[in-house]
Structures are given as C-alpha cells and as structure tokens.
Design a protein around this motif. Structure first.
Motif, PDB file in Angstrom:
ATOM      1  N   GLY A  83       6.956  -1.219 -55.123  1.00  0.00           N
ATOM      2  CA  GLY A  83       5.909  -1.161 -54.107  1.00  0.00           C
ATOM      3  C   GLY A  83       5.815   0.183 -53.410  1.00  0.00           C
ATOM      4  O   GLY A  83       4.827   0.471 -52.747  1.00  0.00           O
ATOM      5  N   LEU A  84       6.858   1.002 -53.534  1.00  0.00           N
ATOM      6  CA  LEU A  84       6.794   2.349 -52.961  1.00  0.00           C
ATOM      7  C   LEU A  84       6.067   3.266 -53.940  1.00  0.00           C
ATOM      8  O   LEU A  84       6.184   3.100 -55.154  1.00  0.00           O
ATOM      9  CB  LEU A  84       8.200   2.901 -52.714  1.00  0.00           C
ATOM     10  N   PRO A  85       5.344   4.249 -53.432  1.00  0.00           N
ATOM     11  CA  PRO A  85       4.714   5.201 -54.349  1.00  0.00           C
ATOM     12  C   PRO A  85       5.781   5.948 -55.148  1.00  0.00           C
ATOM     13  O   PRO A  85       6.900   6.142 -54.658  1.00  0.00           O
ATOM     14  CB  PRO A  85       3.946   6.150 -53.426  1.00  0.00           C
ATOM     15  N   PRO A  86       5.472   6.359 -56.373  1.00  0.00           N
ATOM     16  CA  PRO A  86       6.482   7.018 -57.212  1.00  0.00           C
ATOM     17  C   PRO A  86       7.023   8.316 -56.618  1.00  0.00           C
ATOM     18  O   PRO A  86       8.120   8.735 -56.955  1.00  0.00           O
ATOM     19  CB  PRO A  86       5.761   7.291 -58.529  1.00  0.00           C
ATOM     20  N   ASP A  87       6.281   8.936 -55.717  1.00  0.00           N
ATOM     21  CA  ASP A  87       6.742  10.169 -55.093  1.00  0.00           C
ATOM     22  C   ASP A  87       7.224   9.932 -53.653  1.00  0.00           C
ATOM     23  O   ASP A  87       7.243  10.847 -52.834  1.00  0.00           O
ATOM     24  CB  ASP A  87       5.644  11.223 -55.115  1.00  0.00           C
ATOM     25  N   ALA A  88       7.635   8.728 -53.366  1.00  0.00           N
ATOM     26  CA  ALA A  88       8.083   8.361 -52.020  1.00  0.00           C
ATOM     27  C   ALA A  88       9.275   9.203 -51.580  1.00  0.00           C
ATOM     28  O   ALA A  88      10.085   9.648 -52.396  1.00  0.00           O
ATOM     29  CB  ALA A  88       8.460   6.882 -51.973  1.00  0.00           C
ATOM     30  N   ALA A  89       9.380   9.386 -50.283  1.00  0.00           N
ATOM     31  CA  ALA A  89      10.573  10.007 -49.692  1.00  0.00           C
ATOM     32  C   ALA A  89      11.489   8.872 -49.229  1.00  0.00           C
ATOM     33  O   ALA A  89      11.058   7.972 -48.510  1.00  0.00           O
ATOM     34  CB  ALA A  89      10.190  10.889 -48.518  1.00  0.00           C
ATOM     35  N   ILE A  90      12.723   8.923 -49.679  1.00  0.00           N
ATOM     36  CA  ILE A  90      13.681   7.843 -49.425  1.00  0.00           C
ATOM     37  C   ILE A  90      14.896   8.405 -48.704  1.00  0.00           C
ATOM     38  O   ILE A  90      15.437   9.437 -49.088  1.00  0.00           O
ATOM     39  CB  ILE A  90      14.128   7.197 -50.751  1.00  0.00           C
ATOM     40  N   ILE A  91      15.319   7.687 -47.676  1.00  0.00           N
ATOM     41  CA  ILE A  91      16.565   7.994 -46.964  1.00  0.00           C
ATOM     42  C   ILE A  91      17.600   6.955 -47.388  1.00  0.00           C
ATOM     43  O   ILE A  91      17.359   5.755 -47.268  1.00  0.00           O
ATOM     44  CB  ILE A  91      16.389   7.878 -45.433  1.00  0.00           C
ATOM     45  N   ALA A  92      18.741   7.418 -47.863  1.00  0.00           N
ATOM     46  CA  ALA A  92      19.863   6.525 -48.125  1.00  0.00           C
ATOM     47  C   ALA A  92      20.821   6.661 -46.946  1.00  0.00           C
ATOM     48  O   ALA A  92      21.312   7.755 -46.661  1.00  0.00           O
ATOM     49  CB  ALA A  92      20.565   6.903 -49.426  1.00  0.00           C
ATOM     50  N   ALA A  93      21.048   5.564 -46.239  1.00  0.00           N
ATOM     51  CA  ALA A  93      21.998   5.560 -45.136  1.00  0.00           C
ATOM     52  C   ALA A  93      23.396   5.429 -45.738  1.00  0.00           C
ATOM     53  O   ALA A  93      23.687   4.444 -46.415  1.00  0.00           O
ATOM     54  CB  ALA A  93      21.703   4.406 -44.191  1.00  0.00           C
ATOM     55  N   VAL A  94      24.240   6.427 -45.510  1.00  0.00           N
ATOM     56  CA  VAL A  94      25.550   6.455 -46.160  1.00  0.00           C
ATOM     57  C   VAL A  94      26.647   6.601 -45.112  1.00  0.00           C
ATOM     58  O   VAL A  94      26.708   7.600 -44.392  1.00  0.00           O
ATOM     59  CB  VAL A  94      25.629   7.608 -47.192  1.00  0.00           C
TER      60      VAL A  94
END
Length: 141
Positions: free
Chosen positions: A17-28
């Motif tokens: 459902g996210l656009p293929p060029d989405a910006a993603i934050i991984a909380a680590v």
C-alpha cells in the motif's frame, strides 16, 4: 516477493500500500527484533526495492553508559548497511521526571518520549511510514 526469506516476506507484506518510492523510518533500539527488521529492509533495498530507508534510534538515557553503547552500536550498524541514521538523545533524568509528574511509570514515559521523537524524525525525513519491530512475546506498542 517469491523466494524471499520469511522475515523479508513479512516486511514486504507490511509495506503493501505504500508507494514504491516511499520514505521509510525503521525504529531501531539495537535489540534483536529491530536489528533484524533493519537488516531485512536493507536486503530488500539492495535487491532493488525503491524506497528511501532511514533509521531512527532514541537514546532514553535510562541506563547510563549502556544507553550510549546502544546508540553507538546502532550508528555502526547503519554505517555497515549504508543507511542514514538519526539519533535523538533525551536529556538525562527527563524520562524519570515525566514519569513522576504523570504517575505513569518509567516504561510509559519512555514510550511517550520515543513516539514523539520518532514523529519528529519522520517529519524531518518526510517519511511515509515508521516501522517498529516486535517479537511475538512483546506487548503491542
């Protein structure tokens, strides 16, 4: 994704459902679950996923040198994976003070501060999603 390891397949499913060029934050945090999430995201990115991947770490300053060591370990992990790393450090004593003021306890105050920090990072990075990893034994955050 056909042939993807089970964790990577689950990550792909969560990105649906996210656009293929989405910006993603991984909380680590530096723990096994969030480190595995970051590794899976980096592997997917390296195989051609088009999203912009960032890592966010919140140093709650609750465990002294251990908290600083966690932040350094996450920084190194991000360097190894070539992922921009955003570390937000909460002033020493602030979580405890908030817990006393609200009567909510340390964990709840830390969770509240972490959520605010992740939102700020997401705004700075123009992120479409923040991903948080938990094992089956964790309580839902």
């Amino acid at each position: 994704m056909i042939g993807a390891p089970p964790l990577e397949a689950q990550v792909v499913h969560s990105l649906h459902g996210l656009p293929p060029d989405a910006a993603i934050i991984a909380a680590v945090s530096g723990g096994a679950d969030s480190t595995a999430l970051l590794a899976a995201l980096a592997a997917l990115r390296d195989r051609g996923a088009g999203y912009a991947l960032h890592c966010a770490h919140v140093n709650h300053n609750l465990r002294g040198e251990e908290s600083l060591a966690d932040a350094r370990a996450v920084e190194q992990l991000c360097k190894d994976f070539d992922i921009p790393c955003h570390i937000e450090t909460i002033a020493e004593g602030r979580i405890e003070k908030r817990a006393r003021e609200t009567g909510s306890g340390i964990e709840a105050a830390a969770r509240e501060a972490r959520r605010r920090a992740l939102r700020r990072t997401a705004l700075r990075c123009h992120a479409d999603a923040i991903l948080i990893a938990h094992t089956k034994n964790d309580l839902l955050e």
